[in-house]
Structures are given as C-alpha cells and as structure tokens.
Scaffold this motif. Sequence first.
Motif, PDB file in Angstrom:
ATOM      1  N   GLY A  38       0.817  -1.213   0.000  1.00 10.97           N
ATOM      2  CA  GLY A  38       0.000   0.000   0.000  1.00 10.97           C
ATOM      3  C   GLY A  38       0.851   1.263   0.000  1.00 10.97           C
ATOM      4  O   GLY A  38       0.499   2.266  -0.636  1.00 10.97           O
ATOM      5  N   LEU A  39       1.985   1.218   0.719  1.00 14.26           N
ATOM      6  CA  LEU A  39       2.888   2.371   0.722  1.00 14.26           C
ATOM      7  C   LEU A  39       3.482   2.617  -0.655  1.00 14.26           C
ATOM      8  O   LEU A  39       3.697   3.765  -1.071  1.00 14.26           O
ATOM      9  CB  LEU A  39       4.005   2.147   1.752  1.00 14.26           C
ATOM     10  CG  LEU A  39       3.581   2.124   3.219  1.00 14.26           C
ATOM     11  CD1 LEU A  39       4.770   1.779   4.112  1.00 14.26           C
ATOM     12  CD2 LEU A  39       2.990   3.473   3.617  1.00 14.26           C
ATOM     13  N   ILE A  40       3.740   1.535  -1.369  1.00 10.32           N
ATOM     14  CA  ILE A  40       4.272   1.677  -2.730  1.00 10.32           C
ATOM     15  C   ILE A  40       3.218   2.280  -3.649  1.00 10.32           C
ATOM     16  O   ILE A  40       3.492   3.187  -4.435  1.00 10.32           O
ATOM     17  CB  ILE A  40       4.744   0.309  -3.264  1.00 10.32           C
ATOM     18  CG1 ILE A  40       5.928  -0.196  -2.430  1.00 10.32           C
ATOM     19  CG2 ILE A  40       5.127   0.395  -4.732  1.00 10.32           C
ATOM     20  CD1 ILE A  40       6.368  -1.607  -2.763  1.00 10.32           C
ATOM     21  N   VAL A  41       1.988   1.771  -3.525  1.00 11.35           N
ATOM     22  CA  VAL A  41       0.901   2.275  -4.363  1.00 11.35           C
ATOM     23  C   VAL A  41       0.620   3.745  -4.056  1.00 11.35           C
ATOM     24  O   VAL A  41       0.305   4.531  -4.961  1.00 11.35           O
ATOM     25  CB  VAL A  41      -0.375   1.435  -4.147  1.00 11.35           C
ATOM     26  CG1 VAL A  41      -1.567   2.068  -4.854  1.00 11.35           C
ATOM     27  CG2 VAL A  41      -0.155   0.013  -4.650  1.00 11.35           C
ATOM     28  N   ALA A  42       0.748   4.122  -2.785  1.00  9.33           N
ATOM     29  CA  ALA A  42       0.386   5.479  -2.365  1.00  9.33           C
ATOM     30  C   ALA A  42       1.454   6.518  -2.692  1.00  9.33           C
ATOM     31  O   ALA A  42       1.275   7.700  -2.396  1.00  9.33           O
ATOM     32  CB  ALA A  42       0.105   5.502  -0.869  1.00  9.33           C
ATOM     33  N   GLY A  43       2.565   6.084  -3.282  1.00  9.41           N
ATOM     34  CA  GLY A  43       3.637   7.031  -3.597  1.00  9.41           C
ATOM     35  C   GLY A  43       3.152   8.166  -4.494  1.00  9.41           C
ATOM     36  O   GLY A  43       2.379   7.957  -5.426  1.00  9.41           O
ATOM     37  N   GLU A  44       3.594   9.375  -4.176  1.00 14.62           N
ATOM     38  CA  GLU A  44       3.197  10.560  -4.944  1.00 14.62           C
ATOM     39  C   GLU A  44       4.426  11.252  -5.524  1.00 14.62           C
ATOM     40  O   GLU A  44       5.544  11.064  -5.045  1.00 14.62           O
ATOM     41  CB  GLU A  44       2.415  11.527  -4.052  1.00 14.62           C
ATOM     42  CG  GLU A  44       1.105  10.956  -3.527  1.00 14.62           C
ATOM     43  CD  GLU A  44       0.370  11.946  -2.649  1.00 14.62           C
ATOM     44  OE1 GLU A  44       0.946  13.030  -2.385  1.00 14.62           O
ATOM     45  OE2 GLU A  44      -0.755  11.649  -2.231  1.00 14.62           O
ATOM     46  N   ASN A  45       4.181  12.055  -6.536  1.00 13.64           N
ATOM     47  CA  ASN A  45       5.253  12.824  -7.177  1.00 13.64           C
ATOM     48  C   ASN A  45       6.403  11.920  -7.615  1.00 13.64           C
ATOM     49  O   ASN A  45       7.582  12.222  -7.398  1.00 13.64           O
ATOM     50  CB  ASN A  45       5.766  13.908  -6.222  1.00 13.64           C
ATOM     51  CG  ASN A  45       4.671  14.864  -5.790  1.00 13.64           C
ATOM     52  OD1 ASN A  45       3.818  15.238  -6.590  1.00 13.64           O
ATOM     53  ND2 ASN A  45       4.686  15.241  -4.521  1.00 13.64           N
ATOM     54  N   GLU A  46       6.052  10.793  -8.197  1.00 17.61           N
ATOM     55  CA  GLU A  46       7.069   9.842  -8.626  1.00 17.61           C
ATOM     56  C   GLU A  46       7.770  10.337  -9.879  1.00 17.61           C
ATOM     57  O   GLU A  46       7.125  10.741 -10.848  1.00 17.61           O
ATOM     58  CB  GLU A  46       6.440   8.477  -8.876  1.00 17.61           C
ATOM     59  CG  GLU A  46       5.837   7.856  -7.607  1.00 17.61           C
ATOM     60  CD  GLU A  46       5.122   6.554  -7.889  1.00 17.61           C
ATOM     61  OE1 GLU A  46       4.771   6.326  -9.069  1.00 17.61           O
ATOM     62  OE2 GLU A  46       4.910   5.772  -6.951  1.00 17.61           O
ATOM     63  N   ALA A  47       9.092  10.266  -9.842  1.00 20.11           N
ATOM     64  CA  ALA A  47       9.866  10.691 -11.017  1.00 20.11           C
ATOM     65  C   ALA A  47       9.812   9.626 -12.107  1.00 20.11           C
ATOM     66  O   ALA A  47       9.692   9.934 -13.290  1.00 20.11           O
ATOM     67  CB  ALA A  47      11.305  10.974 -10.610  1.00 20.11           C
TER      68      ALA A  47
END
Length: 409
Positions: free
Chosen positions: A106-115
């Motif tokens: 879930g933490l991986i999915v919730a990542g924001e502003n991914e380069a």
Amino acid sequence: MTALPPYRADAPASAPLGGHELSARFTGGASTAPPRKPKRKRTGLVLGLIGGAAVIAAIAITQVSASMGYDTAAESHADAVASANSEKTQLRAEAADLQALADSAGLIVAGENEAIVAPAETEAALAGAVAEAESAAAEADQLIATEVPVAGEKPVWFWELFGATTKLEEKRDEAADLADELLAEAADVLTASDAVTESGVALLTSAGEAAVAFEAAHISARNDAVIELRDAAAAAIATTTIDDAAVNAYASLQSAAAQVVATENEELAEKSGPLMDARLEIEAFARALAPGVLLEFDWAPIVNGAGFNGSMGGYTTWWWDEPGRSVIQLSDSVAEQWPADRSRALVAHEVGHAISVKCEDMYDSSTQDSIEKWATAWAISMGYTDDANGVWAYGYPPQSYIDAAAGCR
C-alpha cells in the motif's frame, strides 16, 4: 366314703393323682415333624433376587456403556478441537503476514510525485491485489475470532451421559467444520499474498528497468546522481518480496530519479546563456566518443590556465572505480570556437583521458608525461589530427601509444 378316680393304665407313673390332663393334640395317632412353609414362597424369593441382580447388572452395563461412549466422543472431539486450534494458529500467522505485506504494498501504491512512473496496468494490478489482500486479511481475522466449542464437565449418570455424548458429537462436528473453514481461508490468504507479491515485484522490476530510459532522457545530470539511480534501479530489479526493504528500494529509486532531474536542472542552469547550444553539442560529441563512460561537464572562462585570446583549456579528472566516470572541464572558448577542428581535437584529447577508465592496463599511468601522451595518442587514433589534440602542448606520442590507443574504445 370318697370315690377314687378310675385307674389309667397309660398314665405315667409320676402323674399325680386326681385332676385331669389335656392332650397336646385332640387327634389320635403318632407324633409328626414341625410344619414347613410352602415351597412356592421360597422360589418366589429366589426369582426376586435373581431379577434384582439382573436389573442391577443391566444398569451397570448401561452405565459403563454410556461412560465409554462419552469417552470415545470426547477423544474424537479433542482431536477435532486440536485440529481447529492448529489451523487457527497457522491462519493467524499467515493473516498477520498478509496484512504486513498489504501494508508495505500500500505504501508503494500510495507514492506521490514519482519521477519514474511504472506502466499504468502494473500499478493498477498492484492496487487491486492490495485491496483483495486487505479483504482476505479481514475475513481471516473474523474467522479466527470464532470460538472452538469446548467439551465441558463429564456427567456421572448414564441418563446424563447419553445426552451429553450427543451434544459432544455435535460440538465435534462444529470443530471439524471450523477447521475446514480455517484451512480454506488459509488458502485464500496465500492466494492473496502471492498476488500482492507478484504484482509488487512486477512494479518494482518495471520501474527499475525504466531507469535506463530515464537516465538517457536526463543526460546532463551529474555523475553521482546517475550512479545513485543505477544502484537504486538494480536494487529494485533484484526485489523478490514485498516488505519494508522493498518499500525502501522503491522510495530510493524515486528519490534517486528526482535527484537526477534536480542535478540536471542545476547543470542546465549553469550552462544557460549564448553558448548553451554549443556547450550541449560539445557534450553530446564527447559522449559519443566514449560510450559507456559517465561524463560530467563543467564550464568556466579559464581552465587549466587557458581560455583568453583564442586559447582553449581543458582538464579531466577520472576515477578507476566501477562504474568508470570522469569530469571534463572546458573553457568557454572551446564553445566559442565550436565546431572548428581545433575545438574537436581538444575535446578528443580530454575524452582520451576520460576513456582510460576502460583501458587502464593499456598504458603507463605512473607519470604525467605518459598520461598526456596517451590522451594525445587516443585523439590521433580517433582521427583528430589538429595540434590542439595535445601535440602542441605535449609533443607527438610514440607510435606504440597510438597503436595501443586504437584498441581502447
């Protein structure tokens, strides 16, 4: 005179005279044995005793049978309870693992502003797997909370034992059914776990593999940022499980990618101005001469004591480590005179220093003269013969150096 009673010949000699004596029996005849009870009354008593004993024996047999039946049911119930508790313990551990797995994913999915953005279908697959995992974990927790039916105290009397045995058998069946449900739920949990792991690993792998194209799209980034990106991408691709380490690997990849973008922006800002296009062309030219070598460029009015009055200066620093990397400094005059042959020749000389990280064993790097002769020889081996290739500053290199440099590409 008084009359005497008649004489009785059968009277005992000692019988007193006078009076009379009544016989014990008024019937005549010989004396008989004492009277006996009727025979039929004794037989009734025996039969009564036998009947009572039979009843007692029947009750005893019934008691023993009831007790043994209860014990058998209790043993069967205990086995079913042990199986249910074992399955519950196993499911509890697997459900906890699944929840931890879902939390990490879930933490991986919730990542924001991914380069670095993974393919949309890969992210969607992981998000769906996480949702399924959370649902399976919740169902497992609910089933784990179900109480396993217990036996209770064993009754004493057979009329209680029969009913208790029936209830115990029902509880056994309930425990067995619960064990089956726990086992089935464990299979669902493992399926959900596999789905999260598979989709999570696929996401990290695709993101790591995307780093190659990402690096190529940000060619002006600094070497340290690029190396960090490569290391993070390798860690992401090597991921086989989804846990805290995987979350950190993904975060590190995104952080490294962001740093690549940031350092590139800084470099481009430093190179902005009238000479920017020429500088970028020169950098692209140098990279084409030394594929596979990390090159970083710095520009300044004066480099290595040259840059004014038509002079050009260059200076290269390189590292033998893995991956091979170099920083090339060029004077602004190189860009001002671009694309003259002398500019190309000087850049080729500096690249000759940089590419030596791939050909360390081809020349003697123990003296400055040998180092400069090598770079000059390499520029010549590449076809750049203008004296700015190093001949003017360091002299013509031996043919053996030129021949050796031709093998360094």
